[in-house]
Design a protein around this motif. Structure first.
Motif, PDB file in Angstrom:
ATOM      1  N   GLU A 285       0.937  -1.371  -0.036  1.00  0.00           N
ATOM      2  CA  GLU A 285       0.151   0.108  -0.022  1.00  0.00           C
ATOM      3  C   GLU A 285       0.969   1.243   0.151  1.00  0.00           C
ATOM      4  OE1 GLU A 285      -2.609  -0.017   3.275  1.00  0.00           O
ATOM      5  OE2 GLU A 285      -4.138  -1.404   2.265  1.00  0.00           O
ATOM      6  N   GLN A 287       3.800   1.683  -1.095  1.00  0.00           N
ATOM      7  CA  GLN A 287       4.539   1.699  -2.530  1.00  0.00           C
ATOM      8  C   GLN A 287       3.416   2.412  -3.371  1.00  0.00           C
ATOM      9  OE1 GLN A 287       6.182  -2.095  -3.067  1.00  0.00           O
ATOM     10  NE2 GLN A 287       8.049  -1.523  -2.284  1.00  0.00           N
ATOM     11  N   GLU A 288       2.196   1.742  -3.452  1.00  0.00           N
ATOM     12  CA  GLU A 288       1.438   2.391  -4.172  1.00  0.00           C
ATOM     13  C   GLU A 288       1.111   3.987  -4.014  1.00  0.00           C
ATOM     14  OE1 GLU A 288      -1.368   2.584  -7.384  1.00  0.00           O
ATOM     15  OE2 GLU A 288       0.217   0.846  -6.774  1.00  0.00           O
ATOM     16  N   GLN A 289       0.792   4.269  -2.831  1.00  0.00           N
ATOM     17  CA  GLN A 289       0.780   5.669  -2.360  1.00  0.00           C
ATOM     18  C   GLN A 289       1.971   6.261  -2.856  1.00  0.00           C
ATOM     19  OE1 GLN A 289      -0.085   5.839   1.559  1.00  0.00           O
ATOM     20  NE2 GLN A 289      -2.175   4.623   1.605  1.00  0.00           N
ATOM     21  N   ARG A 291       4.014   5.826  -5.481  1.00  0.00           N
ATOM     22  CA  ARG A 291       3.723   6.071  -6.840  1.00  0.00           C
ATOM     23  C   ARG A 291       2.908   7.098  -7.146  1.00  0.00           C
ATOM     24  NH1 ARG A 291       4.777   0.425  -6.756  1.00  0.00           N
ATOM     25  NH2 ARG A 291       2.383  -0.209  -6.734  1.00  0.00           N
ATOM     26  N   ARG A 292       1.795   7.111  -6.587  1.00  0.00           N
ATOM     27  CA  ARG A 292       0.609   8.158  -6.658  1.00  0.00           C
ATOM     28  C   ARG A 292       1.309   9.600  -6.513  1.00  0.00           C
ATOM     29  NH1 ARG A 292      -4.686   5.264  -4.284  1.00  0.00           N
ATOM     30  NH2 ARG A 292      -4.683   3.526  -5.970  1.00  0.00           N
TER      31      ARG A 292
END
Length: 648
Positions: A285, A287-289, A291-292
Motif C-alpha cells: 500500500e 509503495q502504491e501511495q 507512486r501516486r
C-alpha cells in the motif's frame, strides 16, 4: 521520480543488519545457548550441592546423637560393673575398702574388656590411676586423660555430685561419659571416664561423604545433559525466527517461520509469520501511495523542495528546476546552489517561527513562496546524530502571469474610471441645463429627467468606488492623519444621509458632540467620513419606513468603537462571511433598486484596516443588524497597502 526515489524508496537493509549483527556479536562473547546452558548447569549444580550438604549434616547429626545415646547406655552398664567390682573388694570384717591404686588396673580391665569402651580411672584425689583403650590394652592414664580433653572442673563436679549420675561432656575428639564411682553410702571412690572409639563413626561418615559427592557429580552430569537439550530446544526456534526476521528486513516477505509447538515459542513463530504478511500488505500500500505521490509531485507546476541539516536539499521535484535545484542537488546547501536570497530568508524564518510566506522577484519573474517546519528543532535523526537544524518543506509558485493580470485589471479599472469622468461630467452639465427649463417640461419629461439624474449619480458613485479600489490595489491610496473628532465626522456623514432618511420615514440618531470636540483620535477624517457615510446609508437603505437607525460611539484607553444599529430585516447567517467581499450583495433586487454596487463595504473594511482597526457585523434576521468599527487612537504609521502622511 528520481529525486523522490532516493528519499523514499524501499532499500534492502542486509548490509546494515550484518553490520549491526557483527557489532552485537563483538559486544557479547557468549551466545544465548551458552548462557542458557551455563545457567541451567549452575542452577542444578548449586541445588545438588545444597541438597548434599544438608543431607550430610543431617545424617552426621543423627549418627552423632545415636552414638551419644549408645555411649550413655554402655557407660551406665560399665559403671554399674565397676561399682560391683569395687564392692567385691570390701573387707567382710570391717567393711573397709582397700586403697584405689591396688585395684585400679584390675578395675579398668574388668570394665573395658566386656564393654569395648576406653576407660580411665581417676582416684579420689583427682589423679588418674589406670587407663585402658577400646581394645582392652593398658594405656598411660595421664596421657589418655589429657587426650580426651576433659575439663578438671567437670571431674570435680561429678565426683562431688550427690545424685550419683554421670554426664556426657564434649572432649577434643568427641563426647565422653563421666561417672562417679559411688560405692555404698560413702564418698565416691573416684571418677570413671568412658570413651567410645570413633573409628566406626568416622568410617560411616566418610562413606556418607563419598556417596553424597558421587550423587552430586551424577546429578551435575545429568543436569548438564538435560540443560544442553533444553537450551537447544529453546534457541533453535529463536535462531530460525532471527533468520526469518533478517530475510523479512531484506525484503523477502514470503519468509515464514516453522511452527513446531504450541507453547510461547510457537506463539512467537506465528506472530512473526503474521507480521510478515502484514508488512507485505502495508508495504504494498505504501509503495502504491508513493507512486501516486510521485506522479502528483511530478505533474504539479509548483516547485517543492525539502531541506534538512544546514539547509541541505533532501528532496525536490522537477518543477524545482526553475529555482536552480535539480535532481542532482541533493546534499548541497541552498547557498551553494545559488538560490535567491529572499527564498533562503523565507526558509530560515520558517525554521525559527514554524512557517513563513514571502513574495519575491528573480530574473523578471514573480514568485510566491511558502515554507513550513516539519519537525521540532534540535531533534535527533534516525541515525542517532544530533540534527543541526529542522527539516523545512518549501513550496514556490510562479505568479508572474497572475500579477500581470492583476496589474492589467487594476490599470483597466483605473483607466476606465478616469475616462468615464469626462462624459459623466458632460452629461451632468446637460442634465443641469435641462433642469433650468423644468417649467416648460410636461410631467412625463420631468419624471424622465429625474430618473436620468438619479442614474447619473449612481454611475458617478460607482466610478468613484472603482477608482478607489484601483488605487488601493496599486498601493497608491494614502492616508492623511491628523487629530479629529469622531462625533464631528459621524455628524457630517449623518447630515449627508438625513434627507434620504427623512424621505423614507426613518429616524436617524447620532451621538451628541461634547465640549472640545468629543472623542479625539488620529485618523484621516475624509476617509472615515466615507466609511461612516457608507454604513449609515446602508442602514437607511435597507430599513423600512418607521425604523430607527442609531449611531453610538464609545471609547476605552486605547481605542474608539463606533456602532451603527438598524431595525431592518437583518442579514441571513449564510451571507455574513461574504459581506465584505467585493461586488457581493445580499438582496440583489433591492440593491439594484436603491443603487448599490456591492463595493461600499469592501472599501470601508480596507480603509478601517489601513487605520489599524477592524470592522465586524452582528445580525439577527427580522431584528436588524449592527456594524461595529473599532479604531485605535494612535494608528500605525505604515501599512502594507497604503502610504501614511502625518499632517501638522
Amino acid at each position: 521520480m528520481k529525486t523522490l526515489g532516493k528519499r523514499t524508496g524501499f532499500r534492502r537493509k542486509r548490509p546494515g543488519w550484518l553490520k549491526w549483527s557483527s557489532e552485537a556479536g563483538s559486544s557479547s562473547t557468549l551466545g544465548l545457548k551458552a548462557r542458557v546452558f551455563i545457567a541451567l548447569v549452575g542452577i542444578s549444580s548449586v541445588a545438588s550441592l545444597v541438597i548434599g550438604l544438608v543431607l550430610y549434616y543431617f545424617a552426621q547429626t543423627r549418627l552423632t546423637e545415636a552414638e551419644n545415646n549408645l555411649l550413655e547406655q554402655r557407660s551406665r552398664t560399665a559403671n554399674a560393673g565397676a561399682i560391683a567390682f569395687v564392692e567385691v573388694q570390701r573387707n567382710p570384717e570391717d567393711q573397709t575398702l582397700p586403697a584405689p591404686d591396688t585395684y585400679a588396673e584390675e578395675l579398668t580391665q574388668v570394665v573395658a574388656d566386656p564393654t569395648g569402651l576406653g576407660v580411665v580411672y581417676i582416684g579420689p584425689g583427682g589423679r588418674p590411676l589406670a587407663a585402658r583403650d577400646g581394645l582392652g590394652d593398658s594405656a598411660p592414664p595421664e596421657q589418655t586423660l589429657e587426650s580426651l580433653g576433659v575439663n578438671p572442673t567437670v571431674i570435680e563436679a561429678v565426683q562431688s555430685s550427690s545424685s550419683g549420675e554421670g554426664r556426657l561432656v564434649r572432649g577434643e575428639e568427641g563426647y565422653v561419659a563421666v561417672w562417679p564411682l559411688a560405692v555404698g553410702d560413702g564418698a565416691p571412690q573416684g571418677v570413671m571416664v568412658y570413651d567410645s572409639p570413633q573409628d566406626e563413626l568416622s568410617q560411616t561418615l566418610s562413606y556418607l561423604r563419598f556417596g553424597i559427592v558421587g550423587a552430586i557429580l551424577t546429578s551435575v552430569a545429568l543436569g548438564s545433559l538435560a540443560s544442553y537439550v533444553m537450551a537447544r530446544q529453546i534457541t533453535r526456534p529463536l535462531t530460525e525466527t532471527r533468520d526469518a526476521a533478517i530475510r523479512i528486513a531484506s525484503g523477502d516477505y514470503n519468509t515464514s517461520v516453522p511452527v513446531t509447538s504450541r507453547d510461547e515459542l510457537g506463539e512467537v513463530a506465528r506472530a512473526v509469520n503474521y507480521m510478515s504478511e502484514e508488512i507485505e500488505h502495508y508495504v504494498g500500500e505504501i509503495q502504491e501511495q508513493k507512486r501516486r505521490l510521485e506522479a502528483v509531485l511530478e505533474a504539479t507546476p509548483e516547485a517543492l523542495i525539502a531541506t534538512g541539516r544546514d539547509e541541505r536539499v533532501t528532496m525536490s521535484n522537477p518543477a524545482a528546476g526553475m529555482l536552480g535545484v535539480s535532481g542532482d542537488s541533493q546534499g548541497q546547501t541552498l547557498d551553494d546552489l545559488g538560490v535567491n536570497g529572499d527564498l533562503i530568508s523565507c526558509v530560515r524564518r520558517a525554521a525559527s517561527e514554524g512557517f513563513a510566506v514571502r513574495e519575491f522577484e528573480e530574473k523578471g519573474k514573480i514568485y510566491w513562496a511558502y515554507a513550513a517546519r516539519m519537525r521540532p528543532e534540535a531533534e535527533k535523526t534516525s541515525d542517532g546524530h544530533q540534527d543541526d537544524g529542522p527539516e523545512i518543506i518549501l513550496a514556490v509558485r510562479d505568479i508572474t502571469e497572475h500579477r500581470s493580470l492583476e496589474r492589467s485589471k487594476t490599470a483597466f479599472v483605473s483607466d476606465v474610471s478616469h475616462e468615464l469622468r469626462t462624459p459623466l461630467a458632460t452629461i451632468q452639465s446637460a442634465v443641469g441645463l435641462l433642469e433650468r427649463a423644468g417649467e416648460r417640461l410636461d410631467p412625463l419629461e420631468h419624471r424622465a429627467l429625474e430618473l436620468a439624474e438619479g442614474e447619473l449619480v449612481r454611475i458617478r458613485n460607482m466610478v468613484e468606488e472603482l477608482l478607489t479600489l484601483a488605487q488601493m490595489d496599486s498601493w497608491r491610496y494614502s492616508l492623511r492623519l491628523d487629530s479629529n473628532s469622531v462625533e464631528r465626522i459621524i455628524e457630517n456623514a449623518r447630515r449627508s444621509v438625513a434627507a434620504k432618511a427623512e424621505r423614507f420615514g426613518i429616524e436617524l440618531v447620532s451621538p451628541e458632540r461634547g465640549d472640545g470636540g468629543g472623542l479625539q483620535i488620529i485618523c484621516d477624517a475624509e476617509k472615515l467620513y466615507q466609511v461612516f457615510l457608507n454604513l449609515i446609508d446602508n442602514a437607511v437603505k435597507y430599513s423600512e419606513s418607521g425604523a430607527r437607525v442609531e449611531v453610538v460611539a464609545t471609547e476605552d484607553p486605547t481605542s474608539v468603537t463606533v456602532s451603527v444599529r438598524d431595525t431592518g430585516p437583518g442579514i441571513p447567517p449564510e451571507d455574513l462571511p461574504h459581506l465584505f467581499e467585493r461586488f457581493y450583495r445580499v438582496d440583489k433586487n433591492r440593491s439594484r433598486a436603491t443603487g448599490g454596487s456591492g463595493l461600499g463595504l469592501a472599501i470601508s473594511k480596507q480603509i478601517v484596516e489601513m487605520h489599524g482597526g477592524e470592522i465586524s457585523v452582528r445580525s439577527t434576521p427580522g431584528e436588524g443588524s449592527t456594524f461595529a468599527v473599532r479604531l485605535p487612537k494612535n494608528p500605525p504609521t505604515t501599512t502594507s497597502s497604503s502610504q501614511v502622511v502625518h499632517e501638522k
